[in-house]
Design an enzyme around this catalytic site. Structure first.
Site, PDB file in Angstrom:
ATOM      1  N   LYS A  22      13.022  31.882  -7.675  1.00 32.01           N
ATOM      2  CA  LYS A  22      14.327  31.209  -7.714  1.00 32.01           C
ATOM      3  C   LYS A  22      14.355  29.999  -6.790  1.00 32.01           C
ATOM      4  O   LYS A  22      14.768  28.897  -7.179  1.00 32.01           O
ATOM      5  CB  LYS A  22      15.425  32.194  -7.313  1.00 32.01           C
ATOM      6  N   ASN A  23      13.935  30.175  -5.543  1.00 34.33           N
ATOM      7  CA  ASN A  23      14.054  29.102  -4.566  1.00 34.33           C
ATOM      8  C   ASN A  23      13.147  27.914  -4.899  1.00 34.33           C
ATOM      9  O   ASN A  23      13.490  26.766  -4.623  1.00 34.33           O
ATOM     10  CB  ASN A  23      13.760  29.629  -3.156  1.00 34.33           C
ATOM     11  N   ARG A  97      24.679  26.064  -4.391  1.00 35.35           N
ATOM     12  CA  ARG A  97      24.099  25.470  -3.184  1.00 35.35           C
ATOM     13  C   ARG A  97      22.864  24.623  -3.509  1.00 35.35           C
ATOM     14  O   ARG A  97      22.631  23.590  -2.878  1.00 35.35           O
ATOM     15  CB  ARG A  97      23.734  26.561  -2.175  1.00 35.35           C
ATOM     16  N   ASP A 121      25.693  31.605  -1.205  1.00 38.35           N
ATOM     17  CA  ASP A 121      26.023  32.863  -0.537  1.00 38.35           C
ATOM     18  C   ASP A 121      26.843  32.642   0.719  1.00 38.35           C
ATOM     19  O   ASP A 121      26.629  31.686   1.461  1.00 38.35           O
ATOM     20  CB  ASP A 121      24.733  33.608  -0.140  1.00 38.35           C
ATOM     21  N   ASP A 319      15.315  36.300   3.578  1.00 35.05           N
ATOM     22  CA  ASP A 319      15.794  36.857   2.320  1.00 35.05           C
ATOM     23  C   ASP A 319      15.359  38.300   2.104  1.00 35.05           C
ATOM     24  O   ASP A 319      15.901  38.988   1.241  1.00 35.05           O
ATOM     25  CB  ASP A 319      15.306  36.007   1.138  1.00 35.05           C
ATOM     26  N   MET A 341      18.720  34.104  11.707  1.00 33.80           N
ATOM     27  CA  MET A 341      19.067  32.831  11.083  1.00 33.80           C
ATOM     28  C   MET A 341      20.469  32.778  10.481  1.00 33.80           C
ATOM     29  O   MET A 341      21.045  31.704  10.332  1.00 33.80           O
ATOM     30  CB  MET A 341      18.014  32.480  10.029  1.00 33.80           C
TER      31      MET A 341
END
Length: 435
Positions: A22-23, A97, A121, A319, A341
């Protein structure tokens, strides 16, 4: 709004093929704006966030052609820059985002870009300063309207320079790299993110004609070129999904083979799960996780409790901390989870505690999990998914629990995981999509 009804306690068995990352997809899809020539991308995951970005690109004027499942042609020959000032653009871009990464390509190719405050998110503050500071170093003028939450960057020409990033932001690095590729002269980016996603973006840009060196390190050097051409690019398997499946196998005492994992790109991920006591075997490029009745958390050499924390790559990805946390619930031993983070990512633990987990939430960043070694089963409850990774963590907990669980707001899960219910049901799970 949909929900999953899960009847837990069933061991799973079989093979899973991880979706495309996905990223990475969100980055390389934005890169199609860098050229007027055709770009072909394969292994694109069919998930909400990625589909939203593809639809946004289409609305901007990119011609999109689906070749087969997961493979698309993109041609950004004619981009409607006036569309960026419309309400429709504001609505689409603010709901995603990943849309922030269209700014670098638009600035580099057209000299201007507009962007509303992007969504994503709700996991804590996710500032954008790094992106815009990088653009201004390259010579762009930046403006932010606090009333409309609209960002504007413009530049008659971008000029290469030395940039020391204030944080190793993945999306920030991606944005600045895409802008610098078409800047005049040489750009050096120090403290650059070096995640596999970013490496993939750089390799794709180089195949389009860019001149980027230092890929995989935290110092990138970019010699600007006048234009980029088309290319073919294949997206890596999703490391976050692979990690989720490892945790799922352990929690549900399942025997699962994860196919074609691109093991060298998983970094420290397998090592962290091994420290939880999870056995796994690499067979070719497939990761085999045997069914385990028990798995024991390691301690540090001096006998102190294991601490798992997130860090920029090559550290452990944030993640997967939610997945590690839920997996530890049925381990033997204890572990401290330290989410450095993001300050809101551990708040979903209240739902796990309601299910019977032994977790102490120390503060917004730290939680201690006291493993139950499968001596007590979690109990099914009704809950709501707050974000993508917490949603899948709750799904893993529900699949291991006794009785029925219901997870509401599953759009959060669908944003990042492709047909997760169908794929797990094929292995023996009982997940029903309702509502």
């Amino acid at each position: 709004m949909g929900a999953f009804e899960i009847h837990g306690g069933k061991p799973l068995k079989g093979e899973l093929i991880p979706q495309g990352a996905k990223n990475e997809a969100l980055q390389v899809l934005c890169a199609v704006l860098m050229t007027s020539e055709k770009v072909t991308i394969s292994n694109i995951p069919d998930i909400i966030d990625v589909n939203k970005l593809i639809n946004l690109l289409q609305a901007m004027g990119v011609k999109v052609e689906k070749i087969e499942k997961g493979t698309y042609n993109f041609k950004a020959a004619k981009i409607d820059l006036e569309y960026l000032k419309t309400e429709d653009f504001t609505k689409r871009a603010s709901g995603l985002r990943g849309s922030i990464m269209i700014i670098g390509p638009l600035l580099a190719r057209f000299g201007k870009a507009y962007m509303p405050k992007p969504g994503g998110d709700k996991i804590g503050r996710r500032r954008l300063d790094t992106h815009f500071e990088g653009f201004t170093y390259l010579g762009a003028k930046f403006n932010f309207d606090p009333k409309t939450y609209f960002y504007t960057v413009e530049a008659k020409k971008l000029v290469g320079t030395y940039i020391h990033l204030d944080e190793a932001s993945v999306t920030g690095t991606a944005n600045i790299v895409m802008a610098a590729v078409l800047a005049k002269g040489e750009t050096t980016i120090y403290n650059a993110a070096c995640e596999p996603y970013l490496q993939q973006l750089c390799k794709m840009l180089n195949s389009m004609g860019a001149k980027i060196t230092g890929i995989g390190s935290n110092m990138l050097k970019i010699k600007g070129v006048k234009e980029l051409g088309g290319c073919y690019h294949r997206i890596l398997p999703d490391m976050i999904e692979i990690g989720s499946f490892i945790g799922l196998a352990a929690m549900t005492r399942s025997e699962i083979t994860i196919k074609d994992v691109s093991y060298p790109d998983l970094g420290i991920i397998p090592s962290i799960f091994r420290k939880l006591g999870i056995k796994m075997e690499l067979k070719g490029d497939d990761l085999y996780i045997p069914a385990q009745d028990s798995y024991e958390i390691e301690k540090f050499i001096d006998g102190s409790i294991l601490n798992v924390s997130d860090a920029p790559w090559p550290g452990f990805t944030p993640d997967l901390l939610s997945i590690v946390l839920v997996t530890a619930i049925q381990a033997k031993g204890s572990v401290l989870i330290h989410q450095k983070m993001f300050e809101s990512r551990l708040f979903f633990t209240d739902k796990l505690i309601d299910m019977g987990a032994q977790i102490i939430l120390c503060d917004p960043h730290r939680a201690v999990v006291i493993g139950m070694n499968h001596e007590h089963r979690l109990r099914g409850i009704s809950m709501t998914s707050p974000d993508i990774r917490a949603g899948v963590s709750l799904l893993i907990a529900a699949l291991s629990a006794e009785g029925k669980s219901t997870i509401h707001n599953i759009e959060q899960i669908d944003r990042g995981y492709e047909n997760i219910d169908v794929r797990l049901n094929n292995l023996g799970a009982d997940i029903r999509r309702i509502g």
